[in-house]
Design an enzyme around this catalytic site. Sequence first.
Site, PDB file in Angstrom:
ATOM      1  N   ASP A  32      -7.914   2.246   7.248  1.00  0.00           N
ATOM      2  CA  ASP A  32      -7.717   2.424   5.806  1.00  0.00           C
ATOM      3  C   ASP A  32      -7.063   1.195   5.199  1.00  0.00           C
ATOM      4  O   ASP A  32      -7.460   0.713   4.145  1.00  0.00           O
ATOM      5  CB  ASP A  32      -6.814   3.634   5.536  1.00  0.00           C
ATOM      6  CG  ASP A  32      -7.639   4.879   5.292  1.00  0.00           C
ATOM      7  OD1 ASP A  32      -8.885   4.755   5.251  1.00  0.00           O
ATOM      8  OD2 ASP A  32      -7.027   5.960   5.147  1.00  0.00           O
TER       9      ASP A  32
ATOM     10  N   GLU B 185       0.834  -1.201   0.000  1.00  0.00           N
ATOM     11  CA  GLU B 185       0.000   0.000   0.000  1.00  0.00           C
ATOM     12  C   GLU B 185       0.872   1.256   0.000  1.00  0.00           C
ATOM     13  O   GLU B 185       1.641   1.474   0.914  1.00  0.00           O
ATOM     14  CB  GLU B 185      -0.886  -0.039   1.250  1.00  0.00           C
ATOM     15  CG  GLU B 185      -1.655   1.228   1.504  1.00  0.00           C
ATOM     16  CD  GLU B 185      -2.317   1.219   2.896  1.00  0.00           C
ATOM     17  OE1 GLU B 185      -2.261   0.191   3.590  1.00  0.00           O
ATOM     18  OE2 GLU B 185      -2.878   2.258   3.263  1.00  0.00           O
TER      19      GLU B 185
ATOM     20  N   ASP C  49      -4.165  -0.266  10.022  1.00  0.00           N
ATOM     21  CA  ASP C  49      -5.226   0.639  10.472  1.00  0.00           C
ATOM     22  C   ASP C  49      -6.492   0.423   9.645  1.00  0.00           C
ATOM     23  O   ASP C  49      -6.577  -0.481   8.828  1.00  0.00           O
ATOM     24  CB  ASP C  49      -4.741   2.093  10.378  1.00  0.00           C
ATOM     25  CG  ASP C  49      -4.323   2.454   8.953  1.00  0.00           C
ATOM     26  OD1 ASP C  49      -4.612   1.658   8.026  1.00  0.00           O
ATOM     27  OD2 ASP C  49      -3.709   3.509   8.768  1.00  0.00           O
TER      28      ASP C  49
ATOM     29  N   ASP D 116      -1.215  -1.245   5.800  1.00  0.00           N
ATOM     30  CA  ASP D 116      -1.122  -0.728   7.159  1.00  0.00           C
ATOM     31  C   ASP D 116      -2.108  -1.444   8.063  1.00  0.00           C
ATOM     32  O   ASP D 116      -3.140  -1.920   7.615  1.00  0.00           O
ATOM     33  CB  ASP D 116      -1.444   0.771   7.168  1.00  0.00           C
ATOM     34  CG  ASP D 116      -0.216   1.587   6.809  1.00  0.00           C
ATOM     35  OD1 ASP D 116       0.897   1.171   7.195  1.00  0.00           O
ATOM     36  OD2 ASP D 116      -0.366   2.616   6.132  1.00  0.00           O
TER      37      ASP D 116
END
Length: 647
Positions: free
Chosen positions: A515, A438, A513, A511
């Site tokens: 997102d 990403e 998280d 990641d």
Amino acid sequence: MADQATPASYDAGDIQVLEGLEAVRKRPGMYIGSTGPAGLHHLVYEVVDNAVDEAMAGYCTRIDVTLLADGGCEVIDNGRGIPVGKHPQYEELTAAEVVLTVLHAGGKFGGDGYKVSGGLHGVGVSVVNALSSRVEVEIDRDGKRYAMSYNDGGMPDQKLSEVGVAPDGRTGTTVRFWPDPTVFKEGVEFRVATLLERFQMMAFLNRSLEIVVVDHREGKDPEPVSFKYDGGIVDFVRYVNETKEALFSSVGYFEATDDEADGDVEIAFQWNTGYNADGIHSFANGINTIEGGMHEQGFRTALTRVANNYAREKALLKEKEENLAGEDIREGLTAIISVRLRDPQFEGQTKSKLGNVSIRSLVEKATNDHLRNWLEENPSEAKRIVQKGVAAARARIAARTARDATRRKSALDGAGLPGKLADCASKDPRESELYIVEGDSAGGSGKDARDPRTMAILPIRGKILNVERARVDKMLKNSEVAALIQAIGAGLGEEFEIEKARYHKIVILCDADVDGSHIRTLLLTFFFRQMRELVEQGYVYIAQPPLYSTEVSKQKVYLKDDAARSRFLADNPGHKADFGRLKGLGEMDAEELWETTMNPVTRTLLQVNVEQAAVADEVFSKLMGDDVERRKHFIQTNAADVRFLDI
Ligand code: 0RA
């Protein structure tokens, strides 16, 4: 069904003795697949499968599965109860003791019902005993209650004895077991979401059987979850289509039995307005045949023929127009095919492809007759189905043109590989890994960090196209998607050829998280919908970059998630660190990224599996489909949870 050679009563002489429990403890993988989380959950399935067998034989209506506060698992059914009479072959043992201690003695009584063979299913409760530190069994039968227990992988603790009366004269079996932590070294903690997924599927496939799950473990939601579907697979279709827009409100259903094929089939179906052409989910004896097989083949063949014949007869397809292709008619179709047969042959890579040829003609014939009638009786629905098929055929032809254009374009780009790809040197797919990373900056770290011989890096910018809401022609125009297809090199959709895949490990590196988890889900949706075999063959993995970093005596320490952080805090009470949250992959330098996430020696990769493809289908629709409110809610409540992961 077939003639019953033996009456539906217990004949202890039928119990077959094959091997002792030591063999199971020596090579657990042979019996339950692995000693990882999948094998651990297999223990629960094994006990529940026995209870479901009782339900299929018509004797059990409810199964209660409880995860006990102390880590054990309790399965209560209201079936006949395991037989308690003396066993002729093992003079000092009762049949119940034989069932718990002799390999393959499980339900192999008499000739009635459908037995399951192949795969890992139906290995017997004795396997659960062999791999548990303790097992307790209670049997209610003939107005009495009996009990027995075992320790340490099947060592008798209390021999079977009468301990009281069966409450209200009930019948049934209770099995309580505690998995042996010395066998399941990765841990003995059950994941309730994994169990719920499977039991929901079983409840759909066994009409009116109630399965209730309760989680009594500390910190878990103790609210019981109950699955009971009086509509059976009709309810299953409605459930899968719940988050989609149905093309018409009714769900079609038919069933057929055949003595020659020695099996029966039931099929439920409904079309939605979506573009997915593989919404057929098939089962044989309650096992999800994700690789398809003869039952699916029979259905597909008949569906294509019936739909084309109908379209021609009703002049919905002009004389000069080409026949609709199978995939055109399957666009937007959700169908559940459930067959039961005496001697299922499970074949294929993951032993989930039904090989019985006789079932093909049973399903094909049943579909020819019943679907034909259904179309005649439901003319407005039939018209919409055919019109949708015609639209799909047009899009298919447009997509072919777009694909040819993409092929030409990629041919001009040098070896047909996307410019952003930092490929590996090896040309052997078996050792080659593709990291989909990403963001460009993390992609840069990845390139520096990797082993360039075997690891390729493809940076993906932002959120890729949501393929759940796009037809193929649009998908191919999306540059991120096009890069993925080119890098993997095996095509997509119906034309996907796994043999051409340039990597046997495809690692999603996002990641940790919200997102990141969204992008990960978009990628998984893409693989699941367009390159399903990659997922089925276990080529798709998820990397686990740490979420936290801190320092202990000037040494950097990485903590993968909140649980690891809590453990660290508990183990280091004096540690007054900032317990800094990593802002993302981009924050780690190449060396850190290598050590924490990519180094094959130290990394943990989660392998993605699709044991429950039908449920995954529903999950994906929820995540990615048209219902925005639902999607928001689902992502908020399950942000950290990728449900169909084998974790
Ligand atoms: C052997 C024979 C019969 C039932 C069972 C086993 C049985 C096993 C389990 C395991 C969990 N629950 C179970 N319920 C039943 C047939 C019994 C008969 O013919 O009466």
